[in-house]
Design a protein around this motif. Structure first.
Motif: not given
Length: 164
Positions: A25-28, A91-104, A106-116
């Protein structure tokens, strides 16, 4: 007897709830109180630059940020003024490369995830928004759209932070 029925019912209810899988539900990982290598939310009054960023799809099927490369200095606060000129959410997400890849992943598993998160913004077609950011560390960082398929279609870029 009445107390025993309530106890049994409460136990059954608790057991049934704990057997359900956790829902996304949006946490990651990242961006939730953790120190971020890329920096921290900034004060707009302290911004020394504004980058106007457009998110869009191209006629040949690519998805892009324009511009895709940014150069800033350690300690600098900037405004990313972002507009979605595309036909789909981005989306526009700013982060380091490793965090971007981890987040990517996670988003593939939960595509409807919302961010805050202060380092990200999701915009529908025609919408605008902004991220005000203070870069605390020198180094190479990424911007990305992590809606499944968008990164692979070219929607990512680089932020280089000079020591001063």
């Amino acid at each position: 007897m009445n107390m025993n029925i309530k106890t049994v019912f409460a136990g059954l209810l608790l057991a049934s709830i704990s057997s359900f899988p956790a829902l996304a539900t949006g946490s990651h990982a990242g961006g939730h109180g953790e120190m971020m290598a890329v920096g921290e939310p900034g004060d707009k009054a302290q911004a020394t630059a504004t980058f106007h960023v457009t998110m869009m799809e191209t006629d040949d099927g690519k998805m892009v940020f324009s511009p895709q490369e940014f150069a800033v200095r350690k300690g600098q606060t900037v405004v990313f003024s972002v507009r979605n000129d595309g036909a789909t959410d981005h989306e526009f997400i700013l982060d380091d490369h490793d965090k971007i890849m981890d987040h990517k992943a996670l988003m593939e598993k939960f595509p409807e995830m919302e961010h805050d998160d202060p380092n990200s913004i999701r915009l529908a077609p025609g919408e605008t928004g902004e991220i005000v950011w203070k870069f605390k560390n020198a180094g190479a960082f990424k911007i990305a759209c992590l809606i499944p398929g968008h990164y692979a279609a070219g929607m990512h870029g680089d932020v280089t932070v000079a020591k001063k």
